[in-house]
Design a protein around this motif. Structure first.
Motif, PDB file in Angstrom:
ATOM      1  N   ALA A  82       0.938  -1.148   0.041  1.00 13.57           N
ATOM      2  CA  ALA A  82       0.148   0.052   0.003  1.00 13.57           C
ATOM      3  C   ALA A  82       0.969   1.290  -0.017  1.00 13.57           C
ATOM      4  O   ALA A  82       0.311   2.444  -0.394  1.00 13.57           O
ATOM      5  N   LEU A  83       2.003   1.091   0.361  1.00  7.75           N
ATOM      6  CA  LEU A  83       3.042   2.375   0.425  1.00  7.75           C
ATOM      7  C   LEU A  83       4.019   2.405  -0.647  1.00  7.75           C
ATOM      8  O   LEU A  83       5.033   3.123  -0.449  1.00  7.75           O
ATOM      9  N   ALA A  84       3.882   1.564  -1.646  1.00  8.29           N
ATOM     10  CA  ALA A  84       4.876   1.263  -2.465  1.00  8.29           C
ATOM     11  C   ALA A  84       5.136   2.574  -3.223  1.00  8.29           C
ATOM     12  O   ALA A  84       4.012   3.321  -3.726  1.00  8.29           O
ATOM     13  N   GLY A  85       6.331   3.167  -3.410  1.00  8.66           N
ATOM     14  CA  GLY A  85       6.422   4.180  -4.117  1.00  8.66           C
ATOM     15  C   GLY A  85       6.396   5.510  -3.451  1.00  8.66           C
ATOM     16  O   GLY A  85       6.775   6.705  -3.759  1.00  8.66           O
ATOM     17  N   SER A  86       6.257   5.425  -2.240  1.00  9.14           N
ATOM     18  CA  SER A  86       5.774   6.712  -1.281  1.00  9.14           C
ATOM     19  C   SER A  86       7.312   7.116  -0.580  1.00  9.14           C
ATOM     20  O   SER A  86       7.071   8.204  -0.186  1.00  9.14           O
ATOM     21  N   GLY A  87       8.072   5.974  -0.535  1.00  4.82           N
ATOM     22  CA  GLY A  87       9.524   6.617   0.307  1.00  4.82           C
ATOM     23  C   GLY A  87       9.120   6.490   1.676  1.00  4.82           C
ATOM     24  O   GLY A  87      10.060   6.879   2.466  1.00  4.82           O
ATOM     25  N   ILE A  88       7.919   5.915   2.058  1.00  6.03           N
ATOM     26  CA  ILE A  88       7.515   5.961   3.525  1.00  6.03           C
ATOM     27  C   ILE A  88       8.176   4.632   4.169  1.00  6.03           C
ATOM     28  O   ILE A  88       7.832   3.647   3.408  1.00  6.03           O
ATOM     29  N   GLU A  89       8.926   4.401   4.996  1.00  3.05           N
ATOM     30  CA  GLU A  89       9.518   3.216   5.740  1.00  3.05           C
ATOM     31  C   GLU A  89       8.221   2.491   6.302  1.00  3.05           C
ATOM     32  O   GLU A  89       7.296   2.941   6.644  1.00  3.05           O
ATOM     33  N   VAL A  90       8.321   1.211   6.130  1.00  2.00           N
ATOM     34  CA  VAL A  90       7.405   0.013   6.729  1.00  2.00           C
ATOM     35  C   VAL A  90       7.878  -0.975   7.838  1.00  2.00           C
ATOM     36  O   VAL A  90       8.796  -1.158   7.576  1.00  2.00           O
ATOM     37  N   ALA A  91       7.304  -0.831   8.842  1.00  2.19           N
ATOM     38  CA  ALA A  91       7.615  -2.126   9.913  1.00  2.19           C
ATOM     39  C   ALA A  91       6.448  -2.787  10.215  1.00  2.19           C
ATOM     40  O   ALA A  91       5.206  -2.143  10.194  1.00  2.19           O
ATOM     41  N   ALA A  92       6.655  -3.882  10.830  1.00  2.00           N
ATOM     42  CA  ALA A  92       5.591  -4.744  11.600  1.00  2.00           C
ATOM     43  C   ALA A  92       6.241  -5.463  12.823  1.00  2.00           C
ATOM     44  O   ALA A  92       7.050  -5.788  12.853  1.00  2.00           O
ATOM     45  N   GLY A  93       5.090  -5.497  13.688  1.00  2.00           N
ATOM     46  CA  GLY A  93       5.237  -6.455  15.096  1.00  2.00           C
ATOM     47  C   GLY A  93       5.411  -5.348  16.271  1.00  2.00           C
ATOM     48  O   GLY A  93       5.654  -4.347  15.968  1.00  2.00           O
ATOM     49  N   THR A  94       5.397  -6.214  17.406  1.00  2.00           N
ATOM     50  CA  THR A  94       5.384  -5.125  18.567  1.00  2.00           C
ATOM     51  C   THR A  94       6.766  -4.572  18.943  1.00  2.00           C
ATOM     52  O   THR A  94       6.830  -3.689  19.363  1.00  2.00           O
ATOM     53  N   GLY A  95       7.772  -5.274  18.484  1.00  2.00           N
ATOM     54  CA  GLY A  95       9.203  -4.893  18.724  1.00  2.00           C
ATOM     55  C   GLY A  95       9.189  -3.509  17.666  1.00  2.00           C
ATOM     56  O   GLY A  95       9.529  -2.525  17.995  1.00  2.00           O
ATOM     57  N   ALA A  96       8.528  -3.539  16.597  1.00  3.84           N
ATOM     58  CA  ALA A  96       8.765  -2.382  15.563  1.00  3.84           C
ATOM     59  C   ALA A  96       8.035  -1.282  16.270  1.00  3.84           C
ATOM     60  O   ALA A  96       8.432  -0.046  15.902  1.00  3.84           O
ATOM     61  N   LEU A  97       7.044  -1.632  17.041  1.00  3.88           N
ATOM     62  CA  LEU A  97       6.214  -0.577  17.644  1.00  3.88           C
ATOM     63  C   LEU A  97       6.945   0.279  18.520  1.00  3.88           C
ATOM     64  O   LEU A  97       7.247   1.389  18.687  1.00  3.88           O
ATOM     65  N   ILE A  98       7.752  -0.586  19.277  1.00  2.83           N
ATOM     66  CA  ILE A  98       8.488   0.146  20.578  1.00  2.83           C
ATOM     67  C   ILE A  98       9.733   0.957  19.792  1.00  2.83           C
ATOM     68  O   ILE A  98       9.978   1.981  20.333  1.00  2.83           O
ATOM     69  N   ASP A  99      10.086   0.256  18.785  1.00  9.26           N
ATOM     70  CA  ASP A  99      11.340   0.926  17.968  1.00  9.26           C
ATOM     71  C   ASP A  99      10.979   2.340  17.505  1.00  9.26           C
ATOM     72  O   ASP A  99      11.380   3.447  17.614  1.00  9.26           O
ATOM     73  N   ALA A 100       9.751   2.386  17.035  1.00 13.03           N
ATOM     74  CA  ALA A 100       9.004   3.614  16.688  1.00 13.03           C
ATOM     75  C   ALA A 100       8.888   4.487  17.559  1.00 13.03           C
ATOM     76  O   ALA A 100       8.929   5.729  17.267  1.00 13.03           O
ATOM     77  N   ALA A 101       8.374   4.280  18.656  1.00 19.36           N
ATOM     78  CA  ALA A 101       8.320   4.992  19.819  1.00 19.36           C
ATOM     79  C   ALA A 101       9.552   5.626  20.324  1.00 19.36           C
ATOM     80  O   ALA A 101       9.741   6.693  21.048  1.00 19.36           O
ATOM     81  N   ALA A 102      10.599   5.075  19.999  1.00 16.19           N
ATOM     82  CA  ALA A 102      12.073   5.511  20.220  1.00 16.19           C
ATOM     83  C   ALA A 102      12.421   6.417  19.273  1.00 16.19           C
ATOM     84  O   ALA A 102      13.451   7.453  19.646  1.00 16.19           O
TER      85      ALA A 102
END
Ligand code: NDP
Length: 387
Positions: free
Chosen positions: A66-86
């Motif tokens: 869904a974000l192909a070509g947007s340049g927006i990074e994509v991640a998944a999972g609960t660990g990725a949520l914590i990383d995003a909060a950092a």
């Protein structure tokens, strides 16, 4: 202003998105969601976020596409949520539903962000820990729950030591006038029709059972530090007054506003300033009447259970919330009846209390998560026996 939104695809998340979309000075950092990948991607594109994160690893492929070509990074999972909060941000909205919201909010505090807290479960399960973490990092937690935002606003410029009592209001939900016999037969569809507020499914049902208000009593204690005896709940069917603060001289300061969460979210976004918000203005003559009644503890035992939890302290909040989440799942799945939710929560907390350990002070996220896990298993075992 660098901003992240956890739970962006939910009811609070959408209201936050609406306010952020109206501002030119916002740099969106992380937006997170669960299974609603299409909406998360649309929001991330609209706000040009740095990263979009879904909590579910099996949703990664769909989000990436869904974000192909947007340049927006994509991640998944609960660990990725914590990383995003950092990721460095000035303001972080905590609007994931349930205990899953605790860890990302906790992590956001460690980087000194202002945490706009809709996720009341964070304070219910780990209040002392969360408040201490904020203090340790010089971070600020701003309440977004409408009642707590109302109390916060009524306290502005006041000496909290002069507060005698705090009253939070409850609409009473769709079953306010139902008999106990009728409540026993209440269906999911009936529990999902809130008279005043449009909210996510879970909090809507919690409002019907008054478990939402129970969580809010505990949240009031944990956030403001008032004694349980100072905190009251009153049923106010019009949902115009959100909370009242009573001072030692007898004055009662009420906060009024339309039932639109964009007020509390916007207040937290603009704090300590006030800015114009796109919410309806109240027409008092049209409202005409504000009424109040005492909650009925027999038909709605959740408030009594909250008081027991506040007395036990320690990990009782985590156990209470976990049992409540399982009870809600079981009600939604048709495994238990509407009144069975309170019965399940009470039995779970009682059984954990007799094990010992429930009163141990909350000192680490790990012990809160362990209690969360244990209470869920205990409640699930009880569901199997009740069903
Ligand atoms: P919703 O159910 O509408 O939204 C929840 C959000 O959390 C969605 O973005 C959802 O993703 C995401 N989510 C669900 N499960 C998980 C998980 N396990 N891990 C990570 N993300 C997850 O909830 P609300 O917006 O109604 O409520 C959010 C919080 O705010 C709750 O704590 C609630 O008590 C509180 N609150 C809500 C109010 C309201 O008016 N709605 C008022 C005051 C407080 P997806 O939908 O993509 O699956």
């Amino acid at each position: 202003m660098r901003v992240s939104v956890f739970g962006a695809t939910g009811s609070i998340g959408e209201s936050t998105f609406d306010l952020l979309s109206r501002r030119a000075d916002i740099q969106a950092v992380a937006l997170t969601g669960g299974r609603n990948v299409a909406r998360l991607a649309a929001q991330a594109r609209a706000l040009r976020a740095e990263i979009a994160v879904t909590a579910h690893e099996d949703c990664y492929g769909a989000l990436k596409e869904a974000l192909a070509g947007s340049g927006i990074e994509v991640a998944a999972g609960t660990g990725a949520l914590i990383d995003a909060a950092a990721r460095p941000a000035d303001w972080v909205m905590s609007a994931i539903v349930g205990a899953a919201g605790l860890a990302p909010g906790f992590r956001a505090l460690a980087q000194g962000a202002t945490l706009a807290l809709a996720n009341k479960e964070s304070l219910v399960t780990a209040g002392p820990l969360l408040m201490a973490e904020a203090a340790r990092h010089g971070a600020r937690i701003l309440p977004v729950d409408s009642e707590h935002s109302a109390v916060f606003q009524a306290l502005a410029g006041e000496d909290i030591a002069q507060v005698e009592r705090v009253i939070i209001t409850a609409s009473g939900g769709p079953f306010r006038e139902w008999s106990k016999a009728r409540l026993a037969q209440a269906t999911l569809a009936q529990a999902m029709t809130h008279p005043n507020w449009a909210m996510g499914q879970r909090i809507t049902i919690d409002s019907a059972s008054l478990f939402n208000k129970a969580l809010e009593l505990i949240e009031t204690r944990e956030y403001f530090g008032f004694e349980p005896s100072q905190i009251e709940a009153v049923v106010h069917p019009q949902s115009i007054i959100h909370a009242l603060v009573g001072f030692r001289d007898g004055a009662l300061m009420a906060h009024m506003g339309p039932p639109d969460m964009r007020h509390a979210i916007g207040y937290a976004l603009n704090w300590p300033e006030r800015a114009e918000l796109p919410v309806a203005r109240l027409d008092l003559a049209q409202i005409a009447t504000l009424s109040f009644e005492a909650p009925d503890p027999d038909r709605f035992p959740a408030l009594r259970l909250a008081r027991e939890v506040m007395d036990i302290r320690g990990h009782a909040g985590a156990a209470f919330n976990a049992a409540k989440e399982i009870a809600l799942d079981a009600f939604i799945a048709g495994q238990i009846g509407f009144l069975g939710m309170a019965e399940l929560v009470e039995r779970t907390v009682d059984s954990l209390l007799s094990d010992g350990g429930l009163q141990d002070p909350v000192t680490a996220l790990e012990t809160v998560e362990a209690m969360n896990h244990m209470a869920r298993k205990r409640a699930q075992a009880l569901v199997a026996r009740m069903g």
